[in-house]
Every structure is written in structure tokens, then in C-alpha cells.
Enzyme design. Structure first.
Site, mmCIF file in Angstrom:
data_model
loop_
_atom_site.group_PDB
_atom_site.id
_atom_site.type_symbol
_atom_site.label_atom_id
_atom_site.label_comp_id
_atom_site.label_asym_id
_atom_site.label_seq_id
_atom_site.Cartn_x
_atom_site.Cartn_y
_atom_site.Cartn_z
ATOM 1 N N SER A 60 -5.622 -22.979 -42.816
ATOM 2 C CA SER A 60 -4.428 -23.453 -42.105
ATOM 3 C C SER A 60 -3.769 -24.609 -42.828
ATOM 4 C CB SER A 60 -4.774 -23.848 -40.674
ATOM 5 O OG SER A 60 -5.811 -24.785 -40.659
ATOM 6 N N HIS A 74 -2.653 -16.331 -41.982
ATOM 7 C CA HIS A 74 -2.969 -17.445 -41.088
ATOM 8 C C HIS A 74 -2.746 -17.069 -39.630
ATOM 9 C CE1 HIS A 74 -2.060 -21.666 -39.440
ATOM 10 N NE2 HIS A 74 -3.348 -21.417 -39.367
ATOM 11 N N GLU A 88 1.010 -15.875 -40.006
ATOM 12 C CA GLU A 88 1.820 -16.230 -41.170
ATOM 13 C C GLU A 88 1.228 -15.524 -42.387
ATOM 14 O OE1 GLU A 88 3.211 -20.762 -40.010
ATOM 15 O OE2 GLU A 88 1.219 -20.461 -40.836
ATOM 16 N N ASN A 96 2.352 -25.114 -38.782
ATOM 17 C CA ASN A 96 1.618 -26.385 -38.814
ATOM 18 C C ASN A 96 2.428 -27.508 -39.449
ATOM 19 O OD1 ASN A 96 -0.606 -25.662 -37.396
ATOM 20 N ND2 ASN A 96 -1.901 -25.260 -39.167
#
Ligand code: CAA
Length: 275
Positions: free
Chosen positions: A112, A133, A145, A183
Site C-alpha cells: 500500500s 492494491h 488499484e 492512500n
């Protein structure tokens, strides 16, 4: 198609669960048989609940085979790595996977906050390395992702994208930049939320209520950090801060203190809330 999942912790078990539910032959690798069996029990529990609730008709647990031996991944078409979130162990694992798997096997990482390109650079065939991800809890969160590292080729990228679709997810395409898409936004935002706790002298409950009822979040920021794990969030914040040098990425001292005290959230029984 045969998929390998290396590491059956929260994320890996969730990913393996999605594969089993999609009817894909899945090889799950853990370091001990006991850890593997614990993950399988969790997977069976959640899939059984889905059957009971009428969300799925049935599932075939035999789709999942467990192993402690990486060489059992030799026949996989795609392997997803979900081990400890540290660069060196991941790079080491990818070199072993490169040796064991066919040259056309796609090697994916669920990292991540680390660089997919830096992981790919450990192997002599970085073109087949891609980021996949998933979000926590993987079986419930629709997004994946699909991350293109510097040398990823279209064939590997497209295989990962289409696997995510087969798993019933909503994949998005992005490049390998710190934090990728979500993120990059969510980590500094959660850090802001935690700082506001002290600045605005608001209670944990009221901050959570504020973001749920005023911003439409499905759960409050403190509940979310407890779900993700305080240690996981602090680690991701540190990794992003190291890469971007943006102060909002740095973990708030309050969270670092919680981590050091073992208040890790749901998994330790206590974080912002008690479980
Ligand atoms: N597999 C399958 N089912 C599961 C499950 C799993 N792993 N975990 C829980 N469930 C089940 C629950 O058992 C529950 O079913 P029953 O109680 O009927 O058995 C069902 O799913 C629904 O659970 P909830 O009632 O808790 O569901 P909800 O409607 O409240 O939604 C949620 C839960 C999806 C987590 C929602 O609260 C949400 O979207 N929260 C935000 C989560 C989020 O933002 N995640 C991203 C974190 S950041 C991240 O992951 C990035 C990173 O890199 C660290």
C-alpha cells in the site's frame, strides 16, 4: 486460471476468499500450516455467512489449497504477494518467485505504501511485476488499484486488471507514485483528523460522528484507523512521509504513542475504542 496468494494475514486471506468465491483455483502460502489453517477457517466462516444470507448459493472450499512451500506456486498464472509491509522481505520473495514460477507468470504486490518499481527491481524480469492494491476489508471494499511500475508491460497490467474484474471488483489504473491514488489522499486526511482531536478538543466519538454525519463517511476516522490497525497506519504514514517529505503525511505523535503502547485497534482489542 490458477492464482497464488503469498501471506494469508488480513489482506491475503481476504484476497484468497475473493478468489475462492469466484471459483478460481487458489494456492495460499503461509509460513506455518497453523497460520494457513486459521486463514482458511476465516474464509470458510465469511463465505458460509454469505450462503446463509443468500448472497451466494454455494462455494467450493477445495478451490483453496494451502502450503508452506513456495515451490507449490510453480503452476500459478498470477501470484499476489501480501506479506509483511517491508521492502527487503518483499524483494527477497520476488526473487524466489521469479526462480520458481514460469516466465509468463504475473507477479503482483498488494503493497500500500512501498514502491512497486523498487520491488520489481529485485528481479531480472521486472516487466511482469504489477501492483494490485486491495482495500481493507478486501472482500467488502470494491476498489483495487492496478499499479503500473516503470517497466510493467501491458500484458501483465491487463492480466491483473482483468483478474480484479473477475473477482467482482472495480479496478482503476494508476502509476507507481507514493500512496498511489487513494492512500495519497486518505493517509494525510486521516492524520489531519487525528490532529483535530487534540486541536478542537473534540471527543473520539464526536469526531467520528462529525465525519459520518457531516461528510458522509461510512465509518468515522478513529473507527477506520482502528480497523486498518494503528501500527499499519503509522507505518504507511512513515513510508509516505519518507518519500514525499510532506508534513501532513507524518504520523501524528498521538498515533505513534498508541502504537508504542500496543493500542493497535481491533486486532489488539483496544485502540481508540475497546473491542
Ligand atoms: N469477508 C466477508 N464478509 C465480511 C468480512 C470479510 N472479510 N468482514 C466482515 N464481513 C461481513 C460481516 O460479517 C457482516 O456480515 P454479518 O454481520 O451479517 O455476518 C457484513 O460483512 C457486513 O458487515 P458490516 O455490517 O460491518 O458492514 P457495513 O455495511 O457496516 O460496512 C464496511 C462495513 C464495508 C467496512 C464499511 O464500514 C466501510 O466501507 N468502511 C470504510 C472502510 C475503508 O475505508 N477501508 C479502507 C481502509 S484504507 C486501506 O485499506 C488502504 C490501506 O492500504 C491501508
Amino acid at each position: 486460471m490458477r492464482v497464488g496468494v503469498v501471506g494469508l494475514g488480513t489482506m491475503g486471506a481476504g484476497i484468497a476468499q475473493l478468489c475462492v468465491e469466484a471459483g478460481i483455483d487458489t494456492v495460499g502460502r503461509e509460513v506455518t500450516a497453523d497460520l494457513g489453517e486459521r486463514a482458511r477457517d476465516r474464509i470458510v466462516h465469511f463465505l458460509t455467512r454469505k450462503v446463509e444470507k443468500g448472497q451466494i448459493e454455494s462455494f467450493e472450499v477445495e478451490r483453496l489449497s494451502l502450503t508452506v512451500d513456495l515451490t507449490d506456486l510453480a503452476k500459478c498464472d498470477l501470484v499476489i504477494e501480501a506479506i509483511v509491509e517491508e521492502l527487503e522481505p518483499k524483494r527477497q520473495l520476488f526473487t524466489e518467485l521469479e526462480r520458481i514460477c514460469r516466465p509468463d507468470t504475473v507477479l503482483a504486490t498488494n503493497t500500500s505504501a512501498l514502491s512497486v518499481t523498487e520491488i520489481a527491481a529485485a528481479v531480472s524480469s521486472p516487466e511482469r511485476v504489477v501492483g494490485m492494491h486491495f482495500f481493507n476489508p478486501a472482500p467488502l471494499m470494491p476498489l483495487v488499484e492496478i499499479v503500473r511500475a516503470e517497466l510493467t508491460v501491458d500484458a501483465a497490467f491487463d492480466t491483473a486488471f482483468s483478474l480484479a474484474e473477475t473477482l467482482g471488483k472495480h479496478p482503476i489504473r494508476c502509476h507507481d507514485t507514493p500512496g498511489f491514488v487513494v492512500n495519497r489522499v486518505l493517509i494525510p486526511l486521516l492524520n489531519d483528523c487525528i490532529r483535530v482531536l487534540d486541536e478542537a478538543r473534540v471527543t473520539v466519538e464526536d469526531l467520528d460522528a462529525g465525519m459520518k454525519h457531516g461528510a458522509g463517511w461510512p465509518m468515522g476516522p478513529c473507527e477506520l484507523v482502528d480497523l486498518v490497525g494503528v501500527d499499519v497506519h503509522v507505518h504507511a504514514s512513515e513510508a509516505l512521509y519518507e518519500k514525499t517529505r510532506e508534513t501532513r503525511m507524518a504520523p501524528p505523535p498521538r498515533l505513534v504513542a498508541m502504537k508504542n503502547a500496543g493500542l493497535l485497534g481491533r486486532k489488539s482489542g483496544r485502540g481508540f475504542y475497546t473491542y
